[in-house]
Design an enzyme around this catalytic site. Structure first.
Site, PDB file in Angstrom:
ATOM      1  N   SER B 144       0.744  -1.194  -0.022  1.00 27.85           N
ATOM      2  CA  SER B 144      -0.037   0.031   0.014  1.00 27.85           C
ATOM      3  C   SER B 144       0.880   1.133   0.068  1.00 27.85           C
ATOM      4  O   SER B 144       1.852   1.475  -0.965  1.00 27.85           O
ATOM      5  CB  SER B 144      -0.986  -0.111   1.158  1.00 27.85           C
ATOM      6  OG  SER B 144      -2.063   0.822   1.075  1.00 27.85           O
ATOM      7  N   ASP B 220      -9.923  -5.581  -3.382  1.00 22.78           N
ATOM      8  CA  ASP B 220      -9.327  -4.559  -2.659  1.00 22.78           C
ATOM      9  C   ASP B 220     -10.228  -3.515  -2.360  1.00 22.78           C
ATOM     10  O   ASP B 220     -10.584  -2.758  -3.516  1.00 22.78           O
ATOM     11  CB  ASP B 220      -7.974  -4.118  -2.989  1.00 22.78           C
ATOM     12  CG  ASP B 220      -7.225  -3.477  -2.245  1.00 22.78           C
ATOM     13  OD1 ASP B 220      -7.710  -2.459  -1.817  1.00 22.78           O
ATOM     14  OD2 ASP B 220      -5.827  -3.550  -2.005  1.00 22.78           O
ATOM     15  N   HIS B 252      -7.305  -6.033   0.756  1.00 22.43           N
ATOM     16  CA  HIS B 252      -6.206  -5.278   1.044  1.00 22.43           C
ATOM     17  C   HIS B 252      -5.537  -5.618   2.452  1.00 22.43           C
ATOM     18  O   HIS B 252      -4.496  -5.057   2.738  1.00 22.43           O
ATOM     19  CB  HIS B 252      -6.649  -3.589   1.331  1.00 22.43           C
ATOM     20  CG  HIS B 252      -5.362  -2.795   1.222  1.00 22.43           C
ATOM     21  ND1 HIS B 252      -4.879  -2.523  -0.022  1.00 22.43           N
ATOM     22  CD2 HIS B 252      -5.050  -1.870   1.940  1.00 22.43           C
ATOM     23  CE1 HIS B 252      -3.922  -1.536   0.134  1.00 22.43           C
ATOM     24  NE2 HIS B 252      -4.167  -1.157   1.398  1.00 22.43           N
TER      25      HIS B 252
END
Lengths: 274, 274
Positions: B144, B220, B252
Site C-alpha cells: 500500500s 481490494d 487489502h
C-alpha cells in the site's frame, strides 16, 4: 448469526462470525477457516491462550497455507464469555479472556462460564452446519491455556477426536499458579473436583491414550512455573501414542506456533484421514 | 541502540531494535529477521502501509518460513518518525504512521519527516552492520503506502536494488486522494515536485526498468479510488521486466500478503542471487 468478516487467504475463506450463545448467555464471536477444497472436510479446533480471542491464531498462526493444502476446516472459538453483564476480574488470568475451557460451578462464574459445554455442544452444531461437506472427523489443538483445553476436552470426549495436540500447554493445572487460581474460583476449594479438568489426571486414568502431540519451547518464559511437564511425562511413559517434543530456543509466542504449525496439522491430517 | 525483543522463528531470529535517529531526530524502532543460514545474506526491505509500524509484517506476513528457506535477511522499518515532539495530525493518513517514505520540504514536517534519507542512509548502515555476513545485494518491497515507497525508493536508487515488489501499492500518488493529501502537506503545492516521488512518473522516465512485481487483489476496497493502475500499466507496457498481477478475490489485508509472500520472496531471491 452474522458473518462479520470474510477474507480470502490461500484460496480459502477466513471468516469471522458473531452469534448469541444460549449456553454462555453472551454475545460471542468465533472464526472459521474453510479451504477451497471440494473434498469432504475434517474439522480442527484451535483453542487460544490467556488474553486471546478468536483473532490471534487467524492472524499470527500462519496455518492457512497448510489447512488449504491438506483440506482441513479450522475453527477458532473465543476464550471466554464476553460483555458487560458477564462476571469478570481485574486480573488478566481470571474472568473474561481466561475461561479455561471448563464448566464453572461457583458464583459468580457459573451463569456464563460454561466453555466446555459451549464448545462441545452449541458451537459444534453451528460450525458443522457451516462446513459445506463435513467429513465427520475432528481433531483439537491449542496453545497454553488452550493447550490445556485441547488436552482436557480431547480426553473427555475421546470418542470424538481423532487426535489432540498442544503448544506449550498447562499440563498440570492443579499444581501450578494459573490453574490453581482458575480452578479455585471456577470450581471451588474441593481439589478432587479439579481432577476432572486436569489433563495429567485424566491421562493417568486412561488405559490407551489417543494420539497426542505436545510441542514446548525450552526458552518459554512460563515453562518452569506454569507449564511443568514432570508428572505428565511420567503418566505418559507407557502411552505409545503420546509424544512430547522440547524445541530448543523457542519461547511462548506465536512465532513458536507459526514455526511448528505445519508439523501439527500434518499430524492431525494423518489421523483424521486414517 | 538497544535490542528490545528477540524471538526464535523458523530457526532464525526475529529481532526488534530501538535507536535514536539523527536523520529523523526521533526515537525509532525497527525489526530485523535473520535466518540461521551460514551463507552470505542478501537484504530485503519491507515497507509497511498507513497506520502500521514494524510489527505488522513480522507478526502477520508469514514471511519467515521463506526467508529461512531462501536465506534472506528482512528488515522492517517503522512508517514515520515518532514521539510527542514530532509533528502529527488528527488524521490517520497524514503525520505519524503515514510518512510516505519521502523527504518532506514543508513546515512543520521537514524537521523530522525524512524517511527516504533515513532508510537509504542511516538505517541502511545500521542494518548492514547487524547482518553477520551481508552479501551486498538488496531488494525492496512493501504494501500500500509501503508499496509506493518500495517502487519510489527502488526506482530512485536503481543501482542499489536488484528487484522491487509491491502488494496493492499506491501507483500514482499524484492522482489519488491519499497521495495528493500527503504530497500537498509534505512537499507543498507545486505539483511538479510531486513527480520525484511518484512511481509512475519515475517509471515513465526510465528507459529500462528494473525487475518489478506488483500483486493486487481485485476485491481490494481501495483499488478504484487509491490504487488505480491505468497510467502505471500504460507506462510499463514496453517494460519487459515489469509484471502486474491481479489476484481474484483478494482484499487489502495481510491475508492477501501472506498468500503471495512466497512468490514475492522467490522473485527477489532469483534476482538477488543472479
Amino acid at each position: 448469526m452474522e458473518l462479520i468478516k470474510c477474507n480470502k487467504v490461500f484460496d480459502g475463506e477466513q471468516r469471522k462470525y458473531r452469534h448469541y450463545s444460549d449456553t454462555l448467555k453472551s454475545e460471542m464471536t468465533f472464526s472459521l477457516y474453510l479451504p477451497a477444497s471440494e473434498e469432504p472436510l475434517p474439522l480442527v479446533w484451535w483453542l487460544s491462550g490467556l488474553t486471546c480471542n478468536d483473532d490471534n491464531f487467524s492472524q499470527k498462526g500462519g496455518f492457512q497455507k497448510y489447512a488449504a493444502e491438506l483440506g482441513l476446516a479450522v475453527v477458532m472459538p473465543d476464550t471466554s464469555p464476553r460483555g458487560e453483564s458477564v462476571a469478570d476480574s481485574q486480573d488478566w488470568d481470571l474472568g473474561q479472556g481466561a475461561g479455561f475451557y471448563l464448566d464453572a460451578t461457583e458464583e459468580p462464574w457459573r451463569e456464563n462460564y460454561q466453555m466446555a459445554s459451549y464448545i462441545l455442544g452449541e458451537l459444534s452444531q453451528i460450525v458443522k452446519s457451516l462446513i459445506p461437506d463435513f467429513s465427520g472427523k475432528e481433531a483439537v489443538m491449542g496453545h497454553s491455556m488452550g493447550g490445556h483445553g485441547a488436552l482436557v476436552l480431547g480426553l473427555k470426549a475421546e470418542e470424538r477426536f481423532s487426535s489432540i495436540s498442544a503448544f506449550a500447554p498447562i499440563l498440570t493445572p492443579s499444581d501450578v499458579p494459573w490453574g490453581q487460581k482458575a480452578f479455585r474460583h471456577y470450581l471451588g476449594q474441593d481439589e478432587k473436583k479439579w481432577q476432572e479438568w486436569d489433563a495429567t489426571a485424566l491421562l493417568s486414568q486412561t488405559e490407551k491414550a489417543p494420539a497426542i502431540l505436545v510441542s514446548q519451547g525450552d526458552q518459554d518464559e512460563f515453562l518452569t512455573e506454569q507449564l511443568v511437564s514432570t508428572k505428565f511425562l511420567t503418566v505418559s511413559e507407557n502411552q505409545p501414542e503420546v509424544r512430547y517434543e522440547l524445541q530448543s530456543g523457542y519461547d511462548h509466542s506465536y512465532y513458536f506456533i507459526a514455526t511448528f504449525i505445519e508439523e501439527h496439522l500434518k499430524f492431525h491430517y494423518q489421523h483424521l484421514t486414517n
